[in-house]
Scaffold this motif. Structure first.
Motif, PDB file in Angstrom:
ATOM      1  N   TYR A 178      -0.304  12.356  -5.233  1.00 55.19           N
ATOM      2  CA  TYR A 178       0.752  12.474  -6.248  1.00 55.19           C
ATOM      3  C   TYR A 178       1.718  11.310  -6.081  1.00 55.19           C
ATOM      4  O   TYR A 178       2.231  11.053  -4.984  1.00 55.19           O
ATOM      5  CB  TYR A 178       1.523  13.792  -6.107  1.00 55.19           C
ATOM      6  N   ILE A 179       1.946  10.588  -7.189  1.00 47.66           N
ATOM      7  CA  ILE A 179       2.896   9.480  -7.183  1.00 47.66           C
ATOM      8  C   ILE A 179       3.847   9.658  -8.359  1.00 47.66           C
ATOM      9  O   ILE A 179       3.819  10.679  -9.058  1.00 47.66           O
ATOM     10  CB  ILE A 179       2.168   8.122  -7.288  1.00 47.66           C
TER      11      ILE A 179
ATOM     12  N   GLU B 103       0.845  -1.196   0.000  1.00 43.97           N
ATOM     13  CA  GLU B 103       0.000   0.000   0.000  1.00 43.97           C
ATOM     14  C   GLU B 103       0.877   1.242   0.000  1.00 43.97           C
ATOM     15  O   GLU B 103       1.766   1.402   0.847  1.00 43.97           O
ATOM     16  CB  GLU B 103      -0.930   0.003   1.207  1.00 43.97           C
ATOM     17  N   LEU B 104       0.636   2.117  -0.960  1.00 46.99           N
ATOM     18  CA  LEU B 104       1.441   3.328  -1.110  1.00 46.99           C
ATOM     19  C   LEU B 104       1.030   4.387  -0.103  1.00 46.99           C
ATOM     20  O   LEU B 104      -0.107   4.440   0.345  1.00 46.99           O
ATOM     21  CB  LEU B 104       1.291   3.878  -2.531  1.00 46.99           C
ATOM     22  N   ARG B 105       1.993   5.242   0.242  1.00 52.09           N
ATOM     23  CA  ARG B 105       1.749   6.425   1.070  1.00 52.09           C
ATOM     24  C   ARG B 105       2.124   7.650   0.246  1.00 52.09           C
ATOM     25  O   ARG B 105       3.184   8.251   0.421  1.00 52.09           O
ATOM     26  CB  ARG B 105       2.588   6.371   2.353  1.00 52.09           C
TER      27      ARG B 105
ATOM     28  N   SER C 212      -1.671   3.139 -14.144  1.00 47.43           N
ATOM     29  CA  SER C 212      -2.775   2.482 -13.445  1.00 47.43           C
ATOM     30  C   SER C 212      -3.315   1.344 -14.296  1.00 47.43           C
ATOM     31  O   SER C 212      -3.520   1.490 -15.503  1.00 47.43           O
ATOM     32  CB  SER C 212      -3.883   3.486 -13.150  1.00 47.43           C
ATOM     33  N   ILE C 213      -3.541   0.199 -13.667  1.00 46.14           N
ATOM     34  CA  ILE C 213      -4.075  -0.958 -14.380  1.00 46.14           C
ATOM     35  C   ILE C 213      -5.542  -0.718 -14.712  1.00 46.14           C
ATOM     36  O   ILE C 213      -6.329  -0.330 -13.850  1.00 46.14           O
ATOM     37  CB  ILE C 213      -3.911  -2.236 -13.539  1.00 46.14           C
TER      38      ILE C 213
ATOM     39  N   GLY D 195       6.555  -2.144 -16.047  1.00 48.03           N
ATOM     40  CA  GLY D 195       6.258  -3.564 -16.089  1.00 48.03           C
ATOM     41  C   GLY D 195       6.294  -4.268 -14.751  1.00 48.03           C
ATOM     42  O   GLY D 195       6.006  -5.468 -14.686  1.00 48.03           O
ATOM     43  N   LYS D 196       6.622  -3.592 -13.673  1.00 54.76           N
ATOM     44  CA  LYS D 196       6.672  -4.205 -12.348  1.00 54.76           C
ATOM     45  C   LYS D 196       5.618  -3.578 -11.441  1.00 54.76           C
ATOM     46  O   LYS D 196       5.260  -2.415 -11.602  1.00 54.76           O
ATOM     47  CB  LYS D 196       8.061  -4.039 -11.728  1.00 54.76           C
ATOM     48  N   TYR D 197       5.160  -4.379 -10.505  1.00 53.36           N
ATOM     49  CA  TYR D 197       4.165  -3.894  -9.551  1.00 53.36           C
ATOM     50  C   TYR D 197       4.752  -2.778  -8.701  1.00 53.36           C
ATOM     51  O   TYR D 197       5.819  -2.925  -8.096  1.00 53.36           O
ATOM     52  CB  TYR D 197       3.694  -5.046  -8.671  1.00 53.36           C
ATOM     53  N   TYR D 198       4.046  -1.644  -8.680  1.00 52.56           N
ATOM     54  CA  TYR D 198       4.549  -0.468  -7.969  1.00 52.56           C
ATOM     55  C   TYR D 198       3.877  -0.291  -6.615  1.00 52.56           C
ATOM     56  O   TYR D 198       4.519  -0.010  -5.610  1.00 52.56           O
ATOM     57  CB  TYR D 198       4.329   0.773  -8.835  1.00 52.56           C
TER      58      TYR D 198
END
Length: 345
Positions: free
Chosen positions: A105-106, A10-12, A112-113, A92-95
């Motif tokens: 903001y990322i 999970e991103l922050r 996005s898939i 190509g890799k899971y972020y």
């Protein structure tokens, strides 16, 4: 079976409003840079003209790439709506995954898939694919970049299945479900909605084949009370379907909250015959009750007459009395007795 297990991260992310303000300020700064440079040159005429040209070229080369970079960085602004999740990949890799709603903001290069909004496949160019499934036709027209975490309902319609006795029955069920792990749902199966639909069909078929539609043997009615049937134990069988379906879709990150049987009937080819059989069983059971009650009443009447010495009956008269009482008590119509006003002999 080998499966690729992607651990959810999970991103922050940073605040989207803050980054939007900074990027706008940076873009305005790059745009204003040549203007400020020209103003400085005009206020200082002692600057050598050759250096003025070099300064303008330098400012232009700084301004244009700066504006382009600022515009590219705008792609990192993402919106996540309530009860939704967005999954991102980077080269190509899971972020990572964002589950909380807001404006963020990322990394601007993170993509996005995109999944079809109604769970149906799309071709490589993103065009709608026409799909024919379960005797109905549908066309896919939309897709989404967010995965809904809301509770959803799946209704696969009805299907014809044989019960444990081989009788064809038509059964339908509705599934209440939601996405528990969006990362697993996206990466473990090709299409999690279609996966759930297929597994639901398989679960309904496998479970229906284990039980009879109903019990017809009137001699075993007392024992059959403990036996589960599709008609009489719908809630228990629906719970069995739920438990089996949960095991099947766990690997896809889906949570099954409830399964309900919405339609249950015999197939058309045997519906009339089964209706006659049910009617016959009901008539036999009713007759059995009537006969049991009538025999008890006759016995009680004879015992009462003997106890009170109202009348003394020999065996022939008892047999005649029993026959008459049984005819009266077990008949379909009201009795119309003939009253003998003379001797009883």
């Amino acid at each position: 079976m080998n499966r690729i297990n992607v651990e959810e991260r999970e991103l922050r992310p940073a605040s989207g409003f803050l980054m939007l303000f900074l990027l706008f300020a940076l873009m305005i700064g790059f745009i204003m840079l040549p203007i400020v440079g020209a103003t400085v040159v005009m206020k200082n005429p002692e600057i050598i003209p050759e250096k003025v040209d070099d300064l303008v070229v330098i400012l232009v080369f700084i301004c244009i790439p700066g504006c382009i970079i600022s515009a590219v960085m705008m792609a990192g602004l993402k919106i996540v709506h309530p009860v939704e999740a967005r999954i991102f990949t980077l080269f190509g890799k899971y972020y990572g995954t964002i589950k909380k709603p807001g404006f963020f903001y990322i990394n601007p290069f993170a993509a996005s898939i995109v999944v079809p909004a109604d769970g149906k496949p799309r071709n490589s160019k993103g065009a709608a694919v026409q799909v024919i499934t379960r005797e109905y036709e549908t066309t896919v027209t939309s897709s989404r970049s967010a995965i809904s975490l809301k509770t959803q309902t799946l209704d696969n319609g009805v299907q014809k299945v044989n019960d444990v006795l081989g009788n064809p029955v038509i059964i339908g069920a509705v599934v209440v479900w939601r996405v528990g792990n969006p990362t697993t749902a996206v990466f473990s199966v090709e299409n999690y909605r279609e996966f759930l639909s297929v597994q639901t069909d398989s679960t309904i078929r496998n479970t229906t084949r284990l039980y009879p539609y109903d019990v017809f043997d009137e001699d075993d009615l007392e024992e059959s009370v403990q036996e589960k049937t599709l008609r009489g134990s719908a809630l228990e069988i629906a719970q069995t379907m739920k438990e089996e379906l949960e095991k099947r879709v766990f690997e896809a990150g889906l949570i099954v909250e409830e399964v309900r049987i919405t339609h249950l009937a015999y197939a058309e080819e045997i519906a009339a015959a089964m209706l006659q059989r049910q009617q016959a069983v009901a008539i036999i059971a009713a007759r059995k009750k009537i006969v049991d009650g009538a025999v008890g009443m006759v016995k009680m009447a004879i015992d009462k007459l003997n106890e009170d010495d109202i009348v003394i009956l020999d065996e022939d008269r008892k047999a005649s009395m029993v026959s008459n009482l049984l005819v009266v008590l077990c008949g379909n119509r009201d009795a119309q007795p003939i009253v003998n006003s003379g001797s009883i002999y």
